[in-house]
Motif scaffolding. Structure first.
Motif, PDB file in Angstrom:
ATOM      1  N   ALA A  55      15.886  -3.318  -1.752  1.00 14.84           N
ATOM      2  CA  ALA A  55      17.167  -3.647  -1.112  1.00 14.84           C
ATOM      3  C   ALA A  55      16.892  -4.057   0.324  1.00 14.84           C
ATOM      4  O   ALA A  55      15.781  -3.853   0.826  1.00 14.84           O
ATOM      5  CB  ALA A  55      18.092  -2.427  -1.130  1.00 14.84           C
ATOM      6  N   THR A 180       2.813   4.639   1.943  1.00 12.63           N
ATOM      7  CA  THR A 180       4.116   5.188   2.324  1.00 12.63           C
ATOM      8  C   THR A 180       4.788   4.294   3.370  1.00 12.63           C
ATOM      9  O   THR A 180       5.282   4.772   4.384  1.00 12.63           O
ATOM     10  CB  THR A 180       3.968   6.634   2.853  1.00 12.63           C
ATOM     11  OG1 THR A 180       2.994   6.623   3.907  1.00 12.63           O
ATOM     12  CG2 THR A 180       3.534   7.599   1.777  1.00 12.63           C
ATOM     13  N   GLY A 181       4.765   2.984   3.108  1.00  9.42           N
ATOM     14  CA  GLY A 181       5.471   2.036   3.979  1.00  9.42           C
ATOM     15  C   GLY A 181       6.905   1.850   3.489  1.00  9.42           C
ATOM     16  O   GLY A 181       7.399   2.609   2.642  1.00  9.42           O
ATOM     17  N   ALA A 182       7.559   0.792   3.973  1.00  8.90           N
ATOM     18  CA  ALA A 182       8.978   0.565   3.657  1.00  8.90           C
ATOM     19  C   ALA A 182       9.209   0.382   2.159  1.00  8.90           C
ATOM     20  O   ALA A 182      10.238   0.812   1.633  1.00  8.90           O
ATOM     21  CB  ALA A 182       9.473  -0.662   4.421  1.00  8.90           C
ATOM     22  N   SER A 183       8.253  -0.248   1.451  1.00  9.83           N
ATOM     23  CA  SER A 183       8.437  -0.446   0.005  1.00  9.83           C
ATOM     24  C   SER A 183       8.386   0.901  -0.712  1.00  9.83           C
ATOM     25  O   SER A 183       9.201   1.184  -1.591  1.00  9.83           O
ATOM     26  CB  SER A 183       7.343  -1.366  -0.560  1.00  9.83           C
ATOM     27  OG  SER A 183       7.359  -2.602   0.087  1.00  9.83           O
ATOM     28  N   ARG A 203      -1.348   8.067   3.928  1.00 11.82           N
ATOM     29  CA  ARG A 203      -2.403   8.042   4.958  1.00 11.82           C
ATOM     30  C   ARG A 203      -1.757   8.205   6.332  1.00 11.82           C
ATOM     31  O   ARG A 203      -2.202   9.001   7.148  1.00 11.82           O
ATOM     32  CB  ARG A 203      -3.156   6.708   4.863  1.00 11.82           C
ATOM     33  CG  ARG A 203      -4.402   6.669   5.688  1.00 11.82           C
ATOM     34  CD  ARG A 203      -5.303   5.516   5.317  1.00 11.82           C
ATOM     35  NE  ARG A 203      -4.700   4.215   5.620  1.00 11.82           N
ATOM     36  CZ  ARG A 203      -5.312   3.057   5.408  1.00 11.82           C
ATOM     37  NH1 ARG A 203      -6.544   3.039   4.889  1.00 11.82           N
ATOM     38  NH2 ARG A 203      -4.724   1.920   5.707  1.00 11.82           N
ATOM     39  N   THR A 204      -0.672   7.455   6.570  1.00 10.97           N
ATOM     40  CA  THR A 204       0.048   7.566   7.840  1.00 10.97           C
ATOM     41  C   THR A 204       1.528   7.782   7.510  1.00 10.97           C
ATOM     42  O   THR A 204       2.117   6.971   6.800  1.00 10.97           O
ATOM     43  CB  THR A 204      -0.102   6.262   8.663  1.00 10.97           C
ATOM     44  OG1 THR A 204      -1.471   5.884   8.697  1.00 10.97           O
ATOM     45  CG2 THR A 204       0.404   6.429  10.079  1.00 10.97           C
ATOM     46  N   LYS A 293       5.175   1.387  14.138  1.00  9.58           N
ATOM     47  CA  LYS A 293       5.116   0.837  12.786  1.00  9.58           C
ATOM     48  C   LYS A 293       6.546   0.596  12.341  1.00  9.58           C
ATOM     49  O   LYS A 293       7.456   1.222  12.867  1.00  9.58           O
ATOM     50  CB  LYS A 293       4.521   1.886  11.835  1.00  9.58           C
ATOM     51  CG  LYS A 293       3.058   1.912  11.742  1.00  9.58           C
ATOM     52  CD  LYS A 293       2.664   3.106  10.902  1.00  9.58           C
ATOM     53  CE  LYS A 293       2.338   2.719   9.486  1.00  9.58           C
ATOM     54  NZ  LYS A 293       0.996   2.201   9.322  1.00  9.58           N
ATOM     55  N   GLY A 343       1.270  -2.859   0.632  1.00  8.11           N
ATOM     56  CA  GLY A 343       1.677  -3.905   1.558  1.00  8.11           C
ATOM     57  C   GLY A 343       1.036  -5.260   1.322  1.00  8.11           C
ATOM     58  O   GLY A 343       0.639  -5.601   0.203  1.00  8.11           O
ATOM     59  N   ASN A 460      -2.182   2.489  12.651  1.00  2.67           N
ATOM     60  CA  ASN A 460      -2.442   1.532  11.553  1.00  2.67           C
ATOM     61  C   ASN A 460      -1.308   0.535  11.410  1.00  2.67           C
ATOM     62  O   ASN A 460      -0.932   0.186  10.299  1.00  2.67           O
ATOM     63  CB  ASN A 460      -2.552   2.253  10.203  1.00  2.67           C
ATOM     64  CG  ASN A 460      -3.925   2.809   9.988  1.00  2.67           C
ATOM     65  OD1 ASN A 460      -4.834   2.499  10.736  1.00  2.67           O
ATOM     66  ND2 ASN A 460      -4.076   3.630   8.964  1.00  2.67           N
ATOM     67  N   TYR A 462       0.683  -2.981  11.403  1.00  6.25           N
ATOM     68  CA  TYR A 462       0.359  -4.403  11.282  1.00  6.25           C
ATOM     69  C   TYR A 462       0.988  -5.210  12.415  1.00  6.25           C
ATOM     70  O   TYR A 462       0.783  -6.415  12.511  1.00  6.25           O
ATOM     71  CB  TYR A 462       0.727  -4.965   9.898  1.00  6.25           C
ATOM     72  CG  TYR A 462       2.190  -4.993   9.556  1.00  6.25           C
ATOM     73  CD1 TYR A 462       3.066  -5.875  10.183  1.00  6.25           C
ATOM     74  CD2 TYR A 462       2.701  -4.160   8.561  1.00  6.25           C
ATOM     75  CE1 TYR A 462       4.410  -5.925   9.850  1.00  6.25           C
ATOM     76  CE2 TYR A 462       4.056  -4.205   8.220  1.00  6.25           C
ATOM     77  CZ  TYR A 462       4.899  -5.087   8.874  1.00  6.25           C
ATOM     78  OH  TYR A 462       6.232  -5.134   8.535  1.00  6.25           O
TER      79      TYR A 462
HETATM   80  P1  NAP Z   1       3.161  -1.548   4.524  1.00  4.51           P
HETATM   81  O1  NAP Z   1       4.245  -1.223   5.438  1.00  4.51           O
HETATM   82  O2  NAP Z   1       2.044  -2.378   5.030  1.00  4.51           O
HETATM   83  O3  NAP Z   1       2.620  -0.186   3.960  1.00  4.51           O
HETATM   84  C1  NAP Z   1       1.448  -0.115   3.214  1.00  4.51           C
HETATM   85  C2  NAP Z   1       1.130   1.329   2.943  1.00  4.51           C
HETATM   86  O4  NAP Z   1      -0.064   1.392   2.180  1.00  4.51           O
HETATM   87  C3  NAP Z   1       0.886   2.128   4.209  1.00  4.51           C
HETATM   88  O5  NAP Z   1       1.409   3.399   4.064  1.00  4.51           O
HETATM   89  C4  NAP Z   1      -0.639   2.155   4.284  1.00  4.51           C
HETATM   90  O6  NAP Z   1      -1.159   3.248   4.983  1.00  4.51           O
HETATM   91  C5  NAP Z   1      -0.973   2.278   2.821  1.00  4.51           C
HETATM   92  N1  NAP Z   1      -2.342   1.855   2.566  1.00  4.51           N
HETATM   93  C6  NAP Z   1      -2.846   0.609   2.682  1.00  4.51           C
HETATM   94  N2  NAP Z   1      -4.166   0.629   2.380  1.00  4.51           N
HETATM   95  C7  NAP Z   1      -4.477   1.908   2.088  1.00  4.51           C
HETATM   96  C8  NAP Z   1      -5.672   2.565   1.727  1.00  4.51           C
HETATM   97  N3  NAP Z   1      -6.824   1.881   1.607  1.00  4.51           N
HETATM   98  N4  NAP Z   1      -5.636   3.894   1.502  1.00  4.51           N
HETATM   99  C9  NAP Z   1      -4.471   4.566   1.628  1.00  4.51           C
HETATM  100  N5  NAP Z   1      -3.303   4.012   1.980  1.00  4.51           N
HETATM  101  C10 NAP Z   1      -3.313   2.683   2.202  1.00  4.51           C
HETATM  102  O7  NAP Z   1       3.704  -2.294   3.213  1.00  4.51           O
HETATM  103  P2  NAP Z   1       5.148  -2.241   2.573  1.00  4.51           P
HETATM  104  O8  NAP Z   1       5.647  -0.861   2.455  1.00  4.51           O
HETATM  105  O9  NAP Z   1       5.087  -3.066   1.342  1.00  4.51           O
HETATM  106  O10 NAP Z   1       6.029  -2.963   3.637  1.00  4.51           O
HETATM  107  C11 NAP Z   1       5.595  -4.169   4.251  1.00  4.51           C
HETATM  108  C12 NAP Z   1       6.727  -4.821   4.958  1.00  4.51           C
HETATM  109  O11 NAP Z   1       7.590  -5.432   4.021  1.00  4.51           O
HETATM  110  C13 NAP Z   1       7.621  -3.887   5.744  1.00  4.51           C
HETATM  111  O12 NAP Z   1       7.077  -3.529   6.937  1.00  4.51           O
HETATM  112  C14 NAP Z   1       8.863  -4.701   5.858  1.00  4.51           C
HETATM  113  O13 NAP Z   1       8.785  -5.592   6.938  1.00  4.51           O
HETATM  114  C15 NAP Z   1       8.881  -5.424   4.549  1.00  4.51           C
HETATM  115  N6  NAP Z   1       9.762  -4.704   3.640  1.00  4.51           N
HETATM  116  C16 NAP Z   1      11.085  -4.876   3.837  1.00  4.51           C
HETATM  117  C17 NAP Z   1      11.963  -4.228   3.049  1.00  4.51           C
HETATM  118  C18 NAP Z   1      13.402  -4.448   3.284  1.00  4.51           C
HETATM  119  O14 NAP Z   1      13.838  -4.997   4.225  1.00  4.51           O
HETATM  120  N7  NAP Z   1      14.200  -4.040   2.436  1.00  4.51           N
HETATM  121  C19 NAP Z   1      11.525  -3.373   2.049  1.00  4.51           C
HETATM  122  C20 NAP Z   1      10.172  -3.204   1.858  1.00  4.51           C
HETATM  123  C21 NAP Z   1       9.302  -3.882   2.670  1.00  4.51           C
HETATM  124  P3  NAP Z   1      -1.346   3.152   6.594  1.00  4.51           P
HETATM  125  O15 NAP Z   1       0.029   3.218   7.120  1.00  4.51           O
HETATM  126  O16 NAP Z   1      -2.195   4.269   6.933  1.00  4.51           O
HETATM  127  O17 NAP Z   1      -2.002   1.824   6.834  1.00  4.51           O
END
Ligand code: NAP
Length: 515
Positions: A55, A180-183, A203-204, A293, A343, A460, A462
């Motif tokens: 969403a 544990t990012g936004a997704s 991790r974070t 972050k 991510g 960590n 981006y």
């Molecule tokens: P993300 O924010 O980049 O999160 C990736 C997660 O994977 C982090 O918790 C990261 O840990 C972990 N990770 C990556 N490599 C790892 C490893 N080797 N070992 C353990 N953990 C690892 O990705 P995302 O959650 O898909 O979100 C990306 C972006 O998409 C968001 O920032 C946002 O801009 C967008 N998004 C938007 C929406 C929305 O608007 N509705 C929803 C979802 C996503 P670390 O934190 O330690 O690196």
């Protein structure tokens, strides 16, 4: 005169930025353009991200174009499918379908310095040429897979949030989510309801705020649909709130650091309300400043960890086995499905855009950035890459909605294209001094931003590139960015006219030979 290209404009990508560019081109009376889309449908990130719970993370009234405000959102925070419907409706209403070429995966773009045009090649071997190239590549197109030992040898189902398998039914399974990012914040509560066991590998930790989401009543929808002032008022109210938080808390952090601390307090109160176990709370609590972050909004993420079937795992993952994950403490947790919520490849060497771009003198954009660091004038043009508009380039991110950013960047591109056409110019290149001035202003602005906080460096995030610079962030107000997109000095660009092909020198023939 050099041979004319096939099209006036090529737009790469049929996500929201590409759609916005196409609408602007048509409104400006320019019909000779194609949109090359690698997938079999339009919609970009909202076509791809279809994991349970997806969403928007800002109210829908701001996640739409100012010139096409939908008064009929079903919720305050629209679900992914509804956002995709919005994208479809724009394409239909603005007659864009005939311009879209689906299944055209661009592999390279080269500037022809003699003809002042771009040659674009696709994986299928097709070639397209155009005077101007708008690369509306977005930033979330390439999934990032973790470099964890054994991850490729997992024998069960592996699924990345970007490529969710719509036929997958997780009921009764043992599932691990890495990330544990936004997704993940959106996905975890959904999975927790269905699976037998859910291990979430963190991790974070992530900062989470309450999500003021409700279904919009038929009456509210009627008012928003019928009265434009109601749409503008709600949009203005939400935008101003987000803008103030970003402008004061992120862009001007060094002047007002207490603001970030106040927001953190609100988030910690939310954590206390959601999680009763103090030990669990401590492990979920981020150790970096709010905003370093990307934070998330959820009323169900933190509380999911109190469910009996959900475990938060904070030990480092040692390796993935064919049927389990082993952590550094020696614990092995068996699973059926491995979910990678890890991510995207974000402004890495070959990710944004995800294809080779060669400008004047054959310089590769990836190498230019590797040598000069990430930079782009007004977040969109790069010296040595004329007639090319990157949506986005570095320094694109202002405050709130991706769609507002796309509106600004496409306004900039359109101004260049229409001015060139009016002048009969076939070459539009950003001048180095103007570009460098902008880059210096960005770096100066970053010095008072949140990203100077030491805690960001360890988070960590981006938002920081490999040089430790927040090179995606534009430390300016949305109002300024809006104004600049429409009033940047045209003299910042070099406008060149076509150079006629030199007539062939007549060879020496029997008739013109001096006797
Ligand atoms: P993300 O924010 O980049 O999160 C990736 C997660 O994977 C982090 O918790 C990261 O840990 C972990 N990770 C990556 N490599 C790892 C490893 N080797 N070992 C353990 N953990 C690892 O990705 P995302 O959650 O898909 O979100 C990306 C972006 O998409 C968001 O920032 C946002 O801009 C967008 N998004 C938007 C929406 C929305 O608007 N509705 C929803 C979802 C996503 P670390 O934190 O330690 O690196």
């Amino acid at each position: 005169m050099p041979e004319a290209p096939q099209h006036e404009v090529i737009v790469i990508g049929a996500g929201f930025a590409g759609i916005c560019m196409a609408i602007r081109l048509r409104k400006a009376g320019l019909r000779d353009f194609v949109i090359l889309e690698r997938a079999d449908d339009i919609g970009g990130t909202w076509r791809d991200n279809r994991y349970p719970g997806v969403a928007v993370d800002i109210p829908s009234v701001t996640y739409q174009f100012s010139f096409a405000q939908n008064g009929n959102w079903r919720r305050v925070f629209a679900k992914g499918a509804e956002v995709k419907e919005y994208a479809d409706s724009l394409v239909a209403e603005h007659g864009l379908r005939p311009h879209v070429r689906l299944g055209q995966d661009v592999v390279s773009a080269e500037f022809d310095a003699r003809r002042h045009c771009w040659l674009v090649r696709t994986a299928a071997g097709d070639e397209f040429t155009a005077r101007f190239l708008v690369s509306a590549h977005g930033v979330f197109g390439k999934a990032s897979t973790p470099d964890i030992e054994g991850v490729g040898e997992f024998a069960g189902r592996t699924v990345h949030t970007l490529h969710w398998d719509q036929d997958y039914a997780p009921e009764g399974e043992r599932v691990a989510v890495i990330g544990t990012g936004a997704s993940s914040v959106q996905l975890v509560p959904e999975l927790a309801r269905e699976v037998e066991r859910l291990d979430v590998y963190q991790r974070t930790p992530i900062w989470v705020m309450p999500r003021p989401d409700v279904k919009l009543s038929p009456r509210a929808r009627k008012v928003l649909d019928r009265f434009a002032p109601a749409r503008w008022a709600s949009r203005g109210l939400v935008s101003t709130g987000i803008e103030l938080a970003m402008w004061l808390g992120v862009t001007n952090y060094t002047r007002l650091p207490f603001l970030t601390k106040r927001i953190e307090k609100l988030s910690l109160r939310h954590l206390r309300q959601q999680v009763s176990d103090p030990g669990l709370r401590e492990r979920l609590k981020p150790g970096y400043d709010f905003g370093c972050k990307r934070p998330a909004l959820s009323n169900h993420y933190w509380s999911a960890f109190e469910k009996r079937n959900v475990e938060l795992v904070t030990d480092r993952i040692k390796r993935v086995h064919p049927h389990a994950i082993e952590t550094a403490d020696g614990t092995v947790r068996e699973i059926d499905t491995l979910v990678l919520a890890t991510g995207f490849k974000f402004f890495e060497y070959d990710s944004v855009p995800g294809y080779a771009v060669r400008g004047e003198d054959g310089v590769d954009l990836r190498d230019w950035w590797a040598e000069n660091r990430f930079q782009a004038y007004e977040g969109i043009t790069v010296p040595g890459f004329p007639n090319l508009f990157l949506i986005p380039g570095p320094h694109f991110a202002t405050s709130w909605s991706w769609l507002v950013m796309a509106e600004n960047q496409t306004a900039h591109a359109l101004r260049c294209i229409t001015h060139a056409r009016a002048q009969g110019a076939t070459y539009v290149g950003i001048r180095r001094p103007a570009h460098d001035r902008f880059y210096r202003a960005m770096r100066r602005g970053h010095r008072k931003s949140l990203f100077t906080s030491a805690s960001c460096a360890d988070s960590n995030t981006y938002y920081l590139d490999r040089h430790g610079e927040p090179s995606i962030v534009r430390p300016q107000s949305s109002a300024k960015v809006w104004w600049r997109a429409r009033h940047f000095p045209l003299a910042d660009y070099e406008w060149r006219h076509p150079v006629p092909d030199r007539p062939k020198q007549p060879g020496i023939t029997a008739s013109n030979r001096l006797s």
